[in-house]
Enzyme design. Structure first.
Site, PDB file in Angstrom:
ATOM      1  N   LYS A   5      52.475  37.156  38.038  1.00 13.78           N
ATOM      2  CA  LYS A   5      51.183  37.824  37.951  1.00 13.78           C
ATOM      3  C   LYS A   5      51.311  39.343  37.876  1.00 13.78           C
ATOM      4  O   LYS A   5      50.337  40.040  37.568  1.00 13.78           O
ATOM      5  CB  LYS A   5      50.287  37.399  39.115  1.00 13.78           C
ATOM      6  CG  LYS A   5      49.838  35.952  38.973  1.00 13.78           C
ATOM      7  CD  LYS A   5      48.669  35.604  39.852  1.00 13.78           C
ATOM      8  CE  LYS A   5      48.170  34.197  39.533  1.00 13.78           C
ATOM      9  NZ  LYS A   5      46.983  33.833  40.331  1.00 13.78           N
TER      10      LYS A   5
ATOM     11  N   ASP B 143      44.415  35.386  45.709  1.00 12.09           N
ATOM     12  CA  ASP B 143      45.186  34.709  46.749  1.00 12.09           C
ATOM     13  C   ASP B 143      46.362  35.576  47.171  1.00 12.09           C
ATOM     14  O   ASP B 143      47.062  35.245  48.125  1.00 12.09           O
ATOM     15  CB  ASP B 143      45.725  33.374  46.223  1.00 12.09           C
ATOM     16  CG  ASP B 143      44.666  32.282  46.221  1.00 12.09           C
ATOM     17  OD1 ASP B 143      43.889  32.218  47.187  1.00 12.09           O
ATOM     18  OD2 ASP B 143      44.618  31.508  45.262  1.00 12.09           O
TER      19      ASP B 143
END
Length: 395
Positions: free
Chosen positions: A75, A123
């Site tokens: 990410k 998250d």
């Protein structure tokens, strides 16, 4: 559970917008943009020949995103890239000309960036990437985290200068609150999931993920025949499936999308034939995959380009962390976080079941592509689950 793609649009051509987003030309541009980040370099493509022999396949190669730019996650690519693109586009509007990535540190671009606030729910890993991108271009950043996000992950995001906002509830609750607050304050939402009317930014995030595909394919002597890719809202799986589809068409690798059994929104969507939201139940150890509703853009791609959907259980995820940390037969060790090795966990389940092998077309010559999507992003939890610290293992 394992299921071949039953959807009526399976193997249909990608939507033209998705095909353009995940095209070879755009993937090259992604690499050029990301090359301006300090310390950016390709992550390792690790071969596991002993495990391949054990599972009776020809080769297993795993792209180790645990080494990605200090964030230890794939990410680091998507959110950061999207922020850079959005700030440069706004600078172009205000300056009345196209602004290139080479100008990202110029006073004119900095003056635009410092008036922009980007925000998202996370998250952990996506938020770090967005915060890092904001820090690079000089934009402000606000990150929303739900109650399940650990203090270690929150501190890691805050280290990039982001304002941290805690939200009671789960990931979906944090997405809703982040969206509401951004709209009220005029902030730019940089989400890795999409919903009706909000598709372009998540598409940019997915586009950023193509960098790891370009890196991996350059190193492979032959394209893979199979890929097992884990999914939360579906972004990374859709990026892989869509890019393969653009590159290879009908000859693309057989791709299996892997969900945690406790948060199987893509598996259930495949079963229903449409994007569905699943009920929130007991939390999964695969925290980075704990999502209960798929991204609409990701689902649009996966309903056409994914070949199978399956789930893995809690013990599978933990077992594969330990398996990668303590390999046999001379294979190198890989530090995989709770969500990082889920694709390999799925491969092991399929390879050891003759019926599933046949369904997936696995043979002794199959070439498998996997992604370790995260390293030890929570070192304390990693040590608890594996019995050795990531630093000790790396040493």
């Amino acid at each position: 559970m394992f299921m071949l793609n039953p959807n009526p649009d399976y193997r249909k051509a990608l939507d033209p917008a998705d095909a353009e987003t995940l095209s070879v030309a755009e993937a090259r541009e992604v690499e050029r943009f990301l090359g301006f980040r300090q310390g950016h370099k390709p992550t390792p493509l690790v071969s596991l020949p002993a495990l391949a022999r054990e599972l009776r396949v020809g080769a297993i190669r795993i792209k180790d995103e645990g080494h990605r730019l200090g964030l230890r996650s794939f990410k680091a690519l998507g959110g950061s890239y999207a922020v850079i693109r959005l700030v440069l586009e706004e600078a172009g509007k205000q300056l009345g000309r196209k602004v290139d990535i080479s100008e990202v540190q110029s006073p004119e671009v900095k003056a635009v960036a410092e008036k922009i606030t980007v925000s998202c729910a996370t998250d952990g890993n996506h938020g770090r990437s967005v915060a890092q991108g904001a820090q690079l271009v000089g934009a402000n950043c606000a990150i929303f985290v739900h109650s399940g996000v650990s203090d270690e992950r929150i501190a890691a995001i805050a280290s990039f200068g982001a304002k941290m906002i805690r939200v009671e509830g789960n990931y979906d609750d944090s997405v809703a609150e982040a969206t509401r607050t951004a709209e009220a304050n005029g902030w730019t939402t940089v989400s890795d999931t999409s919903w009706p009317g909000y598709e372009r930014v998540p598409s940019l995030v997915m586009q950023g993920y193509t960098a790891l595909m370009s890196e991996a394919l350059r190193e492979m002597p032959e394209p893979p025949t199979h890929a097992f890719v884990q999914a939360g809202v579906g972004g990374i799986a859709a990026a892989v499936a869509g890019h393969f589809s653009v590159l290879y068409g009908d000859k693309r690798p057989f791709l299996t999308v892997v969900d945690p059994a406790r948060a199987a929104c893509l598996f259930e969507s495949a079963k229903a034939g449409r994007a569905v939201k699943v009920e929130h139940g007991e939390a999964t150890v695969m925290a980075m995959l704990e999502c209960y509703e798929p991204s609409l853009v990701a689902w649009r791609i996966l309903s056409r380009a994914a070949d199978a959907f399956m789930t893995v259980d809690e013990e599978d995820a933990i077992s594969v962390m330990n398996r990668l940390a303590r390999p046999t037969g001379g294979d190198p060790a890989v530090v995989a976080g709770e969500s990082g090795g889920v694709g390999l966990a799925a491969l092991i389940k399929v390879a050891k079941d003759e019926n599933l092998r046949a369904a997936a077309g696995l043979t002794e010559t199959s070439r498998i592509f996997l992604i370790n999507t995260e390293g030890a992003t929570d070192p304390a939890l990693y040590e608890k689950l594996v019995g050795i610290s990531p630093d000790q293992l790396a040493a």
